[in-house]
Design a protein around this motif. Structure first.
Motif, PDB file in Angstrom:
ATOM      1  N   ILE A  50      12.774 -18.975 -18.081  1.00  0.00           N
ATOM      2  CA  ILE A  50      11.362 -19.661 -18.589  1.00  0.00           C
ATOM      3  C   ILE A  50      10.412 -18.667 -18.751  1.00  0.00           C
ATOM      4  O   ILE A  50       9.426 -18.399 -19.611  1.00  0.00           O
ATOM      5  N   MET A  51      10.310 -17.731 -17.399  1.00  0.00           N
ATOM      6  CA  MET A  51       9.251 -16.968 -17.439  1.00  0.00           C
ATOM      7  C   MET A  51       9.313 -15.746 -18.254  1.00  0.00           C
ATOM      8  O   MET A  51       8.511 -14.996 -18.499  1.00  0.00           O
ATOM      9  N   ASN A  52      10.729 -15.541 -18.848  1.00  0.00           N
ATOM     10  CA  ASN A  52      10.935 -14.385 -19.932  1.00  0.00           C
ATOM     11  C   ASN A  52      11.176 -14.713 -21.225  1.00  0.00           C
ATOM     12  O   ASN A  52      11.911 -14.306 -21.974  1.00  0.00           O
ATOM     13  N   GLY A  53      10.521 -16.030 -21.430  1.00  0.00           N
ATOM     14  CA  GLY A  53      10.745 -16.312 -23.184  1.00  0.00           C
ATOM     15  C   GLY A  53      11.448 -17.463 -23.303  1.00  0.00           C
ATOM     16  O   GLY A  53      11.793 -17.608 -24.594  1.00  0.00           O
ATOM     17  N   GLU A  54      12.319 -18.138 -22.557  1.00  0.00           N
ATOM     18  CA  GLU A  54      13.541 -18.903 -22.959  1.00  0.00           C
ATOM     19  C   GLU A  54      12.742 -20.305 -23.173  1.00  0.00           C
ATOM     20  O   GLU A  54      11.485 -20.291 -22.604  1.00  0.00           O
ATOM     21  N   GLU A  55      13.205 -20.790 -24.374  1.00  0.00           N
ATOM     22  CA  GLU A  55      12.719 -21.957 -24.514  1.00  0.00           C
ATOM     23  C   GLU A  55      12.969 -23.128 -23.561  1.00  0.00           C
ATOM     24  O   GLU A  55      13.575 -23.546 -22.670  1.00  0.00           O
TER      25      GLU A  55
END
Length: 131
Positions: A110-115
């Motif tokens: 989540i912190m690296n752009g995952e939806e």
């Protein structure tokens, strides 16, 4: 084929708990024991990787840096694992390790752009609550 590899990976992952517990029973849970465990594990891993790569080794500054950071993580993990076996049995240790292995990568993603999806958050909460 990928599912077979996932099953093999899951089985091999579970074996690490057995080896950690056995090593703690034999060698104790001191800092020296955890450093020995990390050393032996690293040597075994190095030998396997050299064989898999057909004796071909490439070294870069980045790979040395990552190896150093990974070694520190492994030493802390080894020490914490061996110490935890003083007070917890293998089933409790493995449950907490697996929950951490599921929730922390999710948070990292989540912190690296995952939806982000609410249902995924609900699943993480259910996993944490089940422990």
């Amino acid at each position: 084929m990928y599912y077979l590899m996932l099953i093999v990976a899951a089985i091999m992952f579970s074996f690490q708990f057995v080896f950690n517990d056995g090593f703690e029973r034999e060698a104790g849970s001191s800092l020296n024991a955890s450093l020995q465990f990390t050393l032996y594990s690293s040597i075994a891993g190095f030998i396997v990787l050299v064989i898999i790569n057909k004796l071909h080794i490439e070294i870069s500054t980045f790979s040395v840096l990552i190896a150093c950071v990974y070694s520190i993580v492994c030493m802390v993990l080894g020490y914490a694992s061996l110490k935890s076996f003083e007070h917890a049995n293998i089933s409790v240790y493995s449950v907490f390790s697996m929950v951490g292995g599921m929730i922390l990568p999710y948070i990292y993603g989540i912190m690296n752009g995952e939806e982000f999806k609410t249902i995924r958050l609900v699943c993480c909460l259910l996993i944490a609550l089940s422990v």
